[in-house]
Design a protein around this motif. Structure first.
Motif, mmCIF file in Angstrom:
data_model
loop_
_atom_site.group_PDB
_atom_site.id
_atom_site.type_symbol
_atom_site.label_atom_id
_atom_site.label_comp_id
_atom_site.label_asym_id
_atom_site.label_seq_id
_atom_site.Cartn_x
_atom_site.Cartn_y
_atom_site.Cartn_z
ATOM 1 N N LYS A 28 -0.317 5.041 -1.671
ATOM 2 C CA LYS A 28 -1.246 4.688 -2.208
ATOM 3 C C LYS A 28 -2.662 5.404 -2.403
ATOM 4 N N GLY A 84 -12.164 5.589 -8.882
ATOM 5 C CA GLY A 84 -12.526 5.218 -9.955
ATOM 6 C C GLY A 84 -14.419 5.697 -9.590
ATOM 7 N N LEU A 110 -6.486 4.789 -2.544
ATOM 8 C CA LEU A 110 -7.391 4.053 -2.556
ATOM 9 C C LEU A 110 -7.861 3.846 -4.024
ATOM 10 N N GLY A 111 -8.332 2.220 -3.734
ATOM 11 C CA GLY A 111 -8.816 2.443 -5.750
ATOM 12 C C GLY A 111 -10.229 3.778 -5.986
ATOM 13 N N THR A 118 0.415 -1.710 0.102
ATOM 14 C CA THR A 118 -0.267 0.252 0.612
ATOM 15 C C THR A 118 0.820 1.343 0.114
#
Length: 98
Positions: A91, A96, A93-94, A65
């Protein structure tokens, strides 16, 4: 940068005992105003005690991470008891849109 399939280093402090990835290191022998060294360990350089405060540099592995780019300077963590959170940049978080 995090290493694939490599667990992140865990740190825990209890007074003069520093536990790194489950291995306890008793730093109580380091004298006031003096220094010690630990061969074959995750410590980098000397371990010192000044005004009762232990100072050391520890090599850590960052998990997946962790962001690829980390600050060039070492982290300074002051902790006397408990789990030490590694202050790595993470990083996002996902992403989109939902």
């Amino acid at each position: 940068m995090g290493l694939p399939h490599q667990p992140e280093t865990t740190l825990h402090v209890a007074g003069d005992i520093l536990t790194i990835d489950g291995t306890e290191y008793d730093l109580s022998p380091v004298p006031e105003g003096g220094e010690g060294r630990a061969d074959d360990s995750p410590f980098l350089g000397p371990i010192t005690r000044e005004n009762g405060v232990l100072r050391c540099t520890v090599r850590v592995v960052l998990g997946q991470t962790a962001a690829d780019d980390q600050p060039p300077h070492p982290w300074v963590i002051a902790k006397a008891l408990g789990v030490v959170e590694i202050p790595a940049i993470r990083k996002p978080l996902g992403g989109g849109a939902a």
